[in-house]
Scaffold this active site. Structure first.
Site, PDB file in Angstrom:
ATOM      1  CG  ASP A   1      37.011  38.315  30.380  1.00  9.06           C
ATOM      2  OD1 ASP A   1      37.707  38.001  31.359  1.00  9.06           O
ATOM      3  OD2 ASP A   1      36.194  39.261  30.395  1.00  9.06           O
ATOM      4  CG  HIS A   2      41.413  32.945  32.761  1.00 15.57           C
ATOM      5  ND1 HIS A   2      40.579  31.977  33.263  1.00 15.57           N
ATOM      6  CD2 HIS A   2      42.628  32.344  32.620  1.00 15.57           C
ATOM      7  CE1 HIS A   2      41.238  30.848  33.434  1.00 15.57           C
ATOM      8  NE2 HIS A   2      42.497  31.048  33.043  1.00 15.57           N
TER       9      HIS A   2
END
Length: 467
Positions: free
Chosen positions: A438-439
Site C-alpha cells: 500500500d503506497h
C-alpha cells in the site's frame, strides 16, 4: 405437557449476518444433550459446528441443507420436556417460580463450544419484527440479541396448513436487497416461492410476484435442471452457481482492497540454493524429524525478521482515525486454497516463534484450513500475508493486499536455472518473489528494502545472525 424451544442461528463471534446450512447432525426424534453438535454451517470465513444449549428431543428441522439464513433465524425446534416433568402451566404460561429458575439457569450458562473464543461486547441493531409475530419478552428474548437467546414456541405450522395465509413463524429465505425490493413493490415474501438453489428468493421472483407471473410459468419457457453446486440449463449449456460463503466474502474483500489501497508491486529473483541446502541438513536433525519443513516456512521466518528492520510493512492505514497504526507483533496470514475457496488463517505472534515452531504452526494451520475447520477467530486481525503460488508451478504474480494489512508477499516456484556464481555459470535453485504494498503507508524505498532483506535471508540464511 411438551415444551418447545426454537434454536436460532448464532452469530459465531464474527459479526456476520448470515450463514449456509451445510449438514444436519440430528433428525426429528433424536435425543440431544447439552452442548451436543447439531448442525454444521458455512459462514463467509469457514465451516463451523454449532452445539445446542439444552437437552431434549428434536421435533423439527426448520431449514434444509444448502439454504442460507440470517443470524437469529430459528433453524431447529426441540421439545425440552418430552416426558412432561415440568411444572404445570396456567393458561399456557409457566409459573413465575419456574420461569425465574429457567432464567437463572440461562444466566449461568457458560459460552458454548463453536461460538467463538469470547462473547462480543458490541451491541447489534434490533431486528425488525415480522408482521403478526409475537413481540420478544424477558423470557423470550429476540434471537439476534445474544448467542444463547431462545424462543419458547409451539410446533410451527406449515404455510399450506392454512390456505391463503402464511404463519408468523415461517421465515422466507431472501437477501436484504431482495427484501428491500419486495417492500418497494408491495410483495409479501411469505407468499413467494424461491427459484434459486435451496429455495432462496431472488429479485426476479419478487418482480414476477409483483406482475402476477409464477415461477412455474417462467421455468416452463426455459427448463433448468438441478446440478451439483447450482442449476444447469440444457438450452444454454450453462451452469449457474450462487455466489455465497467464502467465495462471496473473498470477492468483496479483494474488490474493496483493489479500489481502496494504491497497490505497488515489485519483483526480485533470488538464488535460494543455500536455503535448500540448509533445509536438507535440518531435516536430518532430531528436532525437525517429524516436522514438514517447506520453503514457505523459511519465507515466513524471513518476513518476520525483515519486518523488524522495516516496520512500515507491518503497519496499517486507518482512514477513519487519520492515523497509521504500527503493530509490534506479526500475525502472519498464510493464503490457503480450499474446496470452499481461498482462506487466509493467521499464525499468531509469528515473530516470537522459532523456525521449528513456525513449521509446526503453519503445518497445522494449512491442514485445518483445507479441511474447512479453521476457527473463525483464526481468520481475523492479520498484519501481513504470504501466498505461495509456486506450489501450482507459477513463477510470479501481482497479489492483492488483504484488507486491514499493508503488504503481501508471493512466492514463486523454485526451479533449476543457469546462474552466475563467482564469475562462472552454474545451475542453481532459483525463485521469484513479488511484493505488493500500500503506497499510502509504504514508500518505494521502504518496500524495496524489505523485499531485498527477505531475498538476502533466503539467499543466505546465515545473514539472520546479523539482524
Amino acid at each position: 405437557m411438551p415444551e418447545y424451544k426454537q434454536f436460532p442461528l448464532a452469530d459465531t463471534a464474527e459479526g456476520l449476518t448470515e450463514a449456509e446450512i451445510i449438514d444436519w447432525k440430528v433428525k426429528p426424534g433424536d435425543e440431544v444433550a447439552v452442548n451436543q453438535v447439531v448442525v454444521e454451517i458455512e459462514t463467509a470465513k469457514a465451516a463451523v459446528e454449532l452445539p445446542i444449549p439444552w437437552a431434549g428431543v428434536v421435533t423439527e428441522l426448520l431449514v434444509e441443507p444448502g439454504q442460507t439464513v440470517e443470524v437469529g433465524t430459528p433453524i431447529l425446534t426441540v421439545d425440552v420436556d418430552p416426558h412432561g416433568t415440568a411444572s404445570p402451566s396456567v393458561n399456557g404460561s409457566a409459573p413465575a417460580e419456574a420461569a425465574s429458575n429457567e432464567a437463572a439457569g440461562e444466566e449461568e450458562m457458560k459460552p458454548l463450544v463453536g461460538y467463538g473464543s469470547k462473547a462480543s461486547s458490541a451491541k447489534r441493531r434490533p431486528r425488525k419484527q415480522a408482521a403478526g409475530s409475537p413481540k420478544p419478552t424477558a423470557e423470550s428474548p429476540e434471537p439476534a440479541e445474544a448467542v444463547r437467546a431462545v424462543q419458547v414456541v409451539r410446533p410451527r405450522q406449515a404455510p399450506e396448513d392454512v390456505p391463503g395465509t402464511a404463519p408468523a413463524a415461517y421465515v422466507p429465505l431472501a437477501k436484504p436487497p431482495v427484501r428491500k425490493l419486495a417492500k418497494e413493490l408491495g410483495v409479501d415474501l411469505r407468499t413467494v416461492t424461491g427459484s434459486a438453489d435451496g429455495g432462496i428468493i431472488t429479485r426476479e421472483d419478487v418482480r414476477r410476484a409483483a406482475e402476477g407471473v409464477t415461477a412455474t410459468e417462467t421455468a416452463s419457457a426455459a427448463p433448468a435442471v438441478s446440478a451439483p453446486g447450482g442449476s444447469y440449463d440444457p438450452a444454454s449449456r450453462e451452469r449457474r452457481v450462487p455466489i455465497r460463503g467464502v467465495r462471496k466474502a473473498t470477492a468483496q474483500a479483494m474488490v474493496n482492497s483493489a479500489y481502496t489501497a494504491p497497490h505497488v508491486t515489485e519483483f526480485l529473483t533470488v538464488d535460494v540454493t543455500p536455503m535448500m541446502e540448509l533445509r536438507d541438513k535440518l531435516r536430518r536433525t532430531p528436532e525437525f524429524a517429524d516436522v514438514k519443513l517447506t520453503p514457505l516456512v523459511f519465507a515466513a521466518k524471513a518476513v518476520c525478521l525483515a519486518a523488524k528492520r522495516t516496520p512500515d510493512v507491518n503497519a496499517v492505514w486507518d482512514e477513519s482515525a487519520g492515523e497509521i497504526v504500527y503493530k509490534d507483533y506479526v500475525h502472519l496470514g498464510i493464503a490457503a486454497a480450499t474446496p470452499r475457496g481461498l482462506v487466509v488463517p493467521k499464525v499468531r505472534d509469528a515473530d516470537a516463534k522459532s523456525l521449528v515452531e513456525l513449521a509446526r504452526a503453519i503445518g497445522e494451520l494449512t491442514t485445518t484450513a483445507r479441511d474447512g475447520r479453521t476457527p473463525p477467530e483464526d481468520m481475523l486481525n492479520g498484519t501481513f500475508t504470504i501466498t505461495n503460488v509456486g506450489v501450482f508451478g507459477v513463477d510470479t504474480g501481482t497479489p492483492i493486499i488483504n484488507p486491514g494489512e499493508s503488504a503481501i508477499l508471493a512466492l514463486g516456484a523454485i526451479r533449476d536455472m543457469p546462474w552466475v556464481v563467482d564469475g562462472e555459470l552454474a545451475v542453481r535453485k532459483v525463485m521469484q518473489l513479488s511484493l505488493s504494498f500500500d503506497h499510502r503507508v509504504i514508500d518505494g524505498q521502504q518496500g524495496s528494502q524489505f523485499l531485498a532483506d527477505v531475498g538476502a535471508l533466503l539467499a543466505d540464511p546465515a545473514v539472520a545472525i546479523t539482524y
